[in-house]
Design a protein around this motif. Sequence first.
Motif, PDB file in Angstrom:
ATOM      1  N   GLU A 296     -24.997  37.491  65.346  1.00 16.32           N
ATOM      2  CA  GLU A 296     -25.487  37.200  66.700  1.00 16.32           C
ATOM      3  C   GLU A 296     -26.824  37.884  66.958  1.00 16.32           C
ATOM      4  OE1 GLU A 296     -23.969  37.544  71.348  1.00 16.32           O
ATOM      5  OE2 GLU A 296     -22.541  37.731  69.692  1.00 16.32           O
TER       6      GLU A 296
ATOM      7  N   PHE B  58     -28.243  36.184  75.277  1.00 14.27           N
ATOM      8  CA  PHE B  58     -27.500  36.943  74.265  1.00 14.27           C
ATOM      9  C   PHE B  58     -26.959  38.256  74.829  1.00 14.27           C
ATOM     10  CE2 PHE B  58     -30.314  34.225  71.805  1.00 14.27           C
ATOM     11  CZ  PHE B  58     -29.498  33.784  70.773  1.00 14.27           C
TER      12      PHE B  58
ATOM     13  N   ARG C  40     -29.440  35.937  65.177  1.00 11.50           N
ATOM     14  CA  ARG C  40     -29.764  34.684  65.884  1.00 11.50           C
ATOM     15  C   ARG C  40     -30.650  34.971  67.092  1.00 11.50           C
ATOM     16  NH1 ARG C  40     -24.247  33.359  64.536  1.00 11.50           N
ATOM     17  NH2 ARG C  40     -24.250  31.733  62.922  1.00 11.50           N
TER      18      ARG C  40
END
Length: 262
Positions: free
Chosen positions: A217, A245, A220
């Motif tokens: 994550e 995020f 990303r």
Amino acid sequence: MELSTVVGMVVGVLAIGVGMVLKGASITALINPAAFLIIIAGTFAALMNAFPMAKLKNFPKLLKVLFYKQQLMEKSELLPLFVQLSQTARREGILALEGRIEEIKDPFMNNAIHMVVDGMDSELIQDVLEAEIHMMQERHREGAMIFAQAGMYAPTLGVLGAVIGLIAALGNLNDIEKLGHAIAAAFVATLLGIFTGYVMWHPFANKLKALSAEEAEIRRMIMEGVLSLQAGDSPIALQAKLVVFIPQSERAAMLDTKAEGN
């Protein structure tokens, strides 16, 4: 130090020890070299039969990941950094980011910024970064599988150890006291197999998967920020893309801080 792993191991051992005392069982019954040999050595033998040595040589590194916290860039650190990079790129041009590359210690982000500065196409950058994330996840999946398989083998080996112990116990049918001790010792292998399987190996596999998902994550988020830089997005637009995020509960304070930088 990954505190949750250490606490989990300590509490797990204490739970077994205190539980045995409360049940009236002797802690000294756990001092059974044969049971440890069957479970520990047997589990590693099964792993060697299941995985090539090239995969198993990473076992110590995986243990280190479990007991020592990963050195990853925090999301709260990435957001202001990308906002600053965006401001620099809009003021001085994308090539100005080359002077900031040495400040970035994360290899994934460092390489991504390099590709942007080198003028690579956005689709190529995205393809490369996605491939790198995918291969990282595959490596982590293989590592977690080692522990998951160990969690399957250990309890079964515990049953095997109990059978071996009971075979030995049958040789003492004429002595009731020895027979009782032999039967108790036989089930120590089962206890160790279940304990290592369901308190250590399976939970370790789950933790490795969770840590892998966390790292993916973060990568990303880095990829999204880099692509936004390459597209020439404004600091506000970049911030809007990256803030998704961040957990909702942490956004308010962070956005107040970022707003001052804009």
